[in-house]
Each structure stands twice: as structure tokens, then as C-alpha cells.
Design an enzyme around this catalytic site. Sequence first.
Site, PDB file in Angstrom:
ATOM      1  CB  SER A   1      -0.898   0.015   1.243  1.00  0.00           C
ATOM      2  OG  SER A   1      -0.100   0.181   2.410  1.00  0.00           O
ATOM      3  CE  LYS A   2      -2.148   5.977  -3.460  1.00  0.00           C
ATOM      4  NZ  LYS A   2      -3.125   7.072  -3.677  1.00  0.00           N
ATOM      5  NE  ARG A   3      -1.296   1.696   6.103  1.00  0.00           N
ATOM      6  CZ  ARG A   3      -2.401   1.206   5.545  1.00  0.00           C
ATOM      7  NH1 ARG A   3      -3.285   2.015   5.004  1.00  0.00           N
ATOM      8  NH2 ARG A   3      -2.619  -0.097   5.522  1.00  0.00           N
ATOM      9  CB  SER A   4       4.844   0.182   1.670  1.00  0.00           C
ATOM     10  OG  SER A   4       4.768   0.648   0.328  1.00  0.00           O
ATOM     11  N   GLY A   5       5.518   3.423   1.528  1.00  0.00           N
ATOM     12  CA  GLY A   5       6.492   4.437   1.109  1.00  0.00           C
ATOM     13  C   GLY A   5       7.205   4.110  -0.183  1.00  0.00           C
TER      14      GLY A   5
END
Length: 487
Positions: A258-262
Site C-alpha cells: 500500500s501507499k503507507r509502505s512508502g
Amino acid sequence: MVKIRTRYAPSPTGRMHVGNLRTALYAYLISKHEGGDYILRIEDTDQERYVEGATEIIYNTLKETGLIHDEGPDIGGDVGPYVQSERQKAGIYMKYAKELIDKGQAYYCFCDEERLKSLVQKIEVDDEVKEISVYDKHCLHLGKEEIEKNLAEGKPFVIRQNNPTEGTTTFHDELYGDVSVENKELDDMILIKSDGYPTYNFANVVDDHLMGITHVVRGNEYISSSPKYNRLYDAFGWEVPKYIHCPLITDEEHHKLSKRSGHSSFEDLIEQGFVPEAVVNFVALLGWSPDDNTEIMSLEELVRKFDYRRINKSPAVFDYTKLKWMNGEYLKKMDDDAFYAQAESYLKKTITKPLDLRKIAKMVKTRIEIWPDIPEMVDFFEALPEYNTDIYCHKKMKTDKESSLKVLKEVLPLLEKHEDYTNDSLFALLSDYIKGSGYKNGYVLWPVRIAVTGKEMTPCGATEAMEVLGKEETIQRIKKGIELLEK
């Protein structure tokens, strides 16, 4: 043989997710492996999610990764337009939706929001309560006169697919084989929305057929929708393309990337210091490998070796450590001038002194994995960092603070008299001192390098650093080392 035609059909909703890049790459490799065509189609029918500038991101990403399309919005082709909103304005989707209505395979639905909300049901899945809505075919039974009256009055409507409620539907996937579902599980999905735009599912089928797509590559989250696609193909009497559903990509904790992974998008990775060629190589291996298990491959090699039948059905793990290693391998292979062109900005942010940055770039080239590794590796050239004299102690080199102080005091006058501060000349000077004193190389070179760099780990040896620093700075740093050790 029918010419292979694949497509990449992204929605312009922001940065290109790694999963989307893999879809684009696999579609490209399948077509080019067989000498086929690769088509770019922009799917912008979801106007609410449209992001300004996202189409340019798509073009730029494909260009940077080398996935050059043969047909598309920017270059044209025989089966355009290649933007779905333009195809919608041309009436393409409504034409085919009405054809399905005439065949009894679709129908107008005039249900308002209140009635649709009344159909929502709560079910328990894995101890979690979820809401689902299954349409009850209410409008399928409207008479012709009522339908015409509603249309004449401008009553809002959608067009729904008329799916059977009995029996099963089977479709074939190249990786998963035959997949069957109970028809009672097939909702009457919307084909044309109330704003006149087609849904993603309907537009896909119509466009893939009209554009002659032979192989459809997508993520395996679309497996559940495929029976509905097949029923549309069958309703029109069209040939079904080959389906290749790719495995899920997870992070190292086995959660969906996800986008949270960076690092979920191509642009994220470029901004973090990766080169496009390494990203492409790495993404190709997220669920696939060649029969010889080679890992470092150019795009041309990938085209030659790619066989979609070797795609794995198991989830693919995004191993960030492996990507960094792979990127380092690509940096090592770079032409020196090309490497310097990329490294220069990182060097100049760290080093303001008039030093030979090209020499420093060569030092780090084989030691970094991503561009941002450079500053911490070379900051000692700008200024000697504060350091603890404990780093002079090295068991393998058999050095301690006392022996290091002795060595530095002995080499200082030699370095003060010496004028030729090239690497070879300095190394010869220290080598003569080592031979004359009967010391081991590391016994001398370790404390000298610590004194001139202030670091245990450096991208160069002592004399390489001294050459770049020059005589005056080298002497100052040796004296500083002596001062610290004497304290």
C-alpha cells in the site's frame, strides 16, 4: 497465427503503483516476445477519481521504463480513439449496451437510491460483518411502454447486465486453469452509469474486442469479475481473449503493498534513488522467473526470456533489500560519465570545497546501492567529523591507540616533506616506510586512514583520500589525530 496484441489500460488517478507497472511490463513482454503489438489505452470513465496531470505521469513512466507502445492516445492507431471518455462521446458504449438490451442480455434500471439502499444485506465473513448489495432484477420486468415513458420523461437510469440465476459459468485462465462460479453469485452489474459513462467492467470488454486484444493481463483481484466478462463476450458472440491473472504483491509483512509502505509507486522508488532499469528488472521478478533463474536482466533480455506460463500463482513479496542490492549492481555497470551526471547533485549538496568530484564519484560507484547513500559516504571530504579514538583500535590490524599515535608521529614528517600528492606516489611513500619499519600494511594504513577521514568505513583507502584532500588538509588532519590520541 493471429498476431499477439496486448494492452496497458491505466486509469489516470495518480502515481503508477508497482502492481500497475508490473501489469504494464508483463503485457509488454508478452507482446514483444512474440513480435506483437502493445497498446496504451487511457481508462478515464471514473471521472470522480480523475487526477489532473496523471495522464502525463503514465506517459513519463512508460518512457522512463522503456515500455514503448505501438498505438495510443499520443501516437494514434487504426482502432482509436484510445481514451475512453472520447469513445464514450462517440457513443460506442451506449451502442453496444443497447444491442445487449435488444438481445435480452441487459435492461434499463430506474431504481432510485432509496430503493437500492433497501437491498443492502449484512453478512458475516471471517468474523467480520460486511454489507453487500445484490440487485433483485426489479426493473427487468418493466413493460416496454413503462420503459419508454420513463425515458421520455428523462428519468435517471442505468443499464444492467442480465445474468442468469441458475447453473454455472466457467472461464479459463492461463495460470489458474478453469474457474467455475455459481450463477446465483453473479450480480446484475451496471454496464452504463447514470451519467452516461460505461463502468470499468463493460468498457474493458467492448474496447478489448474492438481493439483486437488477444491477451489480457491483470491482477488476480479481477478473477471474481471474469465470469461476468465472459457472459458479455458470449452475449455478443465475440471470441474471449486469453486471461493472465497475476499474483498479489505484498510487503515483507505479507500485507497488500500500500501507499503507507512508502515505496508502492514507480515515482516513489525513483525519488528514493533507484534507477528505472533496476526497478523494471525487479518488478519483472515479482511473481515470475526465467528457467535459468538469472536475476540481472535488461529489458531486451526480459523480452527474449519471458514466458507468462512461468508466472507464479502465489503472492509475490516486495523485498526492499533485494531491490537495493539489484540497484547497486546496475550502478556498478553504469558508464562513468552517466554515473557522474546522476551523482553530481548529491556530491555538490555535501561537498562545497573545490575538490575533484569526479574522482570521489568513482570511489563510491561500486559501494553505493542507491543515490542517497552518497552524502553519508563522502561527507568527511567536506570536513573531518568528530570521532571517538576507540576506532583506532582494530584487532585484525593489531592496532591500538598507542601504536596508532606512534605511527602517525612517524609518518607526519615524511608527509610534510613529500610534494607529490598523487595516490601512487603517496602509496609508494607509505610502502617504503612500512618496509623500513617492518610493520604490516594494515598496521600503518589503518591509523592513517582513520586520521584523514575520521571514519571506520570509507569508499577509499588512505592514500586515495589524501590525494583528493591535498597536502595541506592531509597534514592538518594527521596533526588532529595525534592531538586526539595524546589526550
